[in-house]
Design an enzyme around this catalytic site. Structure first.
Site, PDB file in Angstrom:
ATOM      1  N   ASP A 122       0.838  -1.193   0.000  1.00 26.87           N
ATOM      2  CA  ASP A 122       0.000   0.000   0.000  1.00 26.87           C
ATOM      3  C   ASP A 122       0.880   1.253   0.000  1.00 26.87           C
ATOM      4  OD1 ASP A 122      -2.272   1.868   0.827  1.00 26.87           O
ATOM      5  OD2 ASP A 122      -3.276  -0.055   1.049  1.00 26.87           O
ATOM      6  N   HIS A 179      -3.824   6.053   3.681  1.00 26.32           N
ATOM      7  CA  HIS A 179      -4.570   4.879   3.235  1.00 26.32           C
ATOM      8  C   HIS A 179      -3.961   3.587   3.780  1.00 26.32           C
ATOM      9  CE1 HIS A 179      -5.885   1.787   0.283  1.00 26.32           C
ATOM     10  NE2 HIS A 179      -7.006   2.484   0.240  1.00 26.32           N
ATOM     11  N   SER A 239     -11.263  -0.951  -0.624  1.00 25.94           N
ATOM     12  CA  SER A 239      -9.992  -0.898   0.111  1.00 25.94           C
ATOM     13  C   SER A 239     -10.196  -1.223   1.577  1.00 25.94           C
ATOM     14  CB  SER A 239      -9.378   0.508   0.020  1.00 25.94           C
ATOM     15  OG  SER A 239      -8.608   0.671  -1.128  1.00 25.94           O
TER      16      SER A 239
END
Length: 386
Positions: free
Chosen positions: A137, A170, A327
């Protein structure tokens, strides 16, 4: 293998042309040891030492864009190639901080609504048998209170990225969903940051493949073979991306991927279209309806909560952010695999997928479109009982 080439000829060979635009290609070699060894020697000895290292999965990435001038002699060793593309994180709304979010963990430990305001999970919490969750990520804020020192540095594989620190938020959010002490599914598992996406949440397929090659090498060389890969990213269909995932599952690594947020068939994207991965779609926070953005279809193996998921953020060591997307659905499944391994031992990826499906609640996901319902599997995530 990722390689910079200059042009493709009409006969599908690749060769140099002084007037051709330079492009980056991802190369798949024929799967024989002699072909790979000969090609590696050609790169290291005859092409100005283009390659610095060789991994179990690939010959490595060539970062010098002027290194290889003519590739035509290698055409017989190619199984396939594709031009490099961009992949990105899979959340769909701007981040927001909610003071009283619904606890999504409450949903995945029971079959149906209404919620019982409890999250009952196995005592091992992903630690009874040590499990490593590789978060592929934007990096992870390793010092965050959510992790209690359980995050390890993996590697950095994105252009312009200097460390595996999370400059986006994120990756930290997804890691916290999988294994945070408050927001996480498997609260004691080890997290390993593999940064393949930049601060903007985007990265090249070539960089992602290098990150997956790193994980494969780590898995091969480790005593602990309990490896889970969590990938909340996606993009256009890519044979080389899917092959990189397949090489991991062939080696016994469990790979969980987001289905994507385009409200289309997940078979039209990568890595969600790779059959050996566990592809995750997203449901709403207040009911079991599929979200209006989640990809769907036969390539989606299971659904999990993906709307308004609160977890750790990257601004400080106590930061929280609330994100929405497949996600956020995917790391719920990554954490669940860690719980299963810790409680009952490891299995092959194919066997684990069957175990996960056996635990899931059937026919509770609501599809508003009859055509989507007809082509989609109806399995909702459920963790193992304590």
């Amino acid at each position: 293998e990722s390689m910079v080439q200059t042009s493709k000829n009409k006969d599908n060979t690749i060769s140099d042309s002084s007037n051709a635009p330079k492009s980056i290609y991802n190369i798949i070699l024929k799967n024989t040891e002699s072909v790979q060894s000969t090609h590696y020697d050609w790169l290291t000895n005859k092409q100005n030492k283009c390659v610095e290292k060789k991994s179990e999965q690939s010959i490595s990435s060539i970062n010098n864009k002027n290194c290889v001038k003519d590739f035509s002699s290698q055409d017989g060793r190619l199984k396939g190639y594709s031009e490099d593309q961009i992949m990105s994180i899979q959340y769909v709304v701007p981040r927001d901080i909610q003071t009283t979010p619904r606890e999504v963990l409450d949903r995945i430990d029971q079959a149906k609504f209404p919620l019982d305001e409890k999250y009952a999970f196995p005592d091992s919490a992903g630690q009874g048998v040590p499990v490593n969750i590789f978060v592929v990520d934007t990096g992870i804020r390793k010092t965050h209170q959510e992790f209690g020192g359980r995050v390890k540095s993996g590697g950095v594989f994105c252009e312009g990225c200097e460390s595996d620190d999370d400059e986006n938020g994120h990756g930290t959010n997804c890691a916290s969903i999988a294994a945070g002490k408050i927001f996480g599914v498997a609260k004691k598992s080890t997290l390993i940051a593999v940064r393949v996406l930049g601060a903007d949440g985007r990265g090249r397929i070539s960089g992602i493949i290098n990150g997956l090659s790193f994980i494969l090498d780590q898995h091969h060389n480790a005593t602990n073979k309990n490896s889970v890969v969590s990938m909340s990213l996606g993009g256009p269909p890519s044979d080389v991306m899917n092959k990189a995932v397949r090489d991991l599952t062939d080696a016994g690594v469990h790979v969980v991927v987001a289905s994507g947020n385009d409200d289309v068939d997940a078979c039209l994207s990568s890595p969600g279209s790779e059959p050996s991965a566990i592809t995750v779609g997203a449901t709403e926070d207040e009911n079991d309806n599929i979200t209006n953005f989640s990809n769907f279809g036969k390539c989606v193996d299971i659904y999990a909560p993906g709307r308004n998921v609160k977890a750790a953020g990257n601004k400080n060591d106590n930061d929280t952010i609330t994100l929405t997307g497949t996600s956020q659905a995917a790391p719920h499944v990554s954490g669940t695999l860690a719980l299963i391994i810790a409680q009952s031992g490891n299995k092959s990826p194919a066997q684990m997928a069957k175990t996960l499906d056996g635990l899931s609640t059937k026919n509770t996901v609501v599809f508003s479109d009859p055509k989507v319902k007809a082509t989609s599997k109806n399995s909702f995530l459920r963790i193992p009982a304590p």
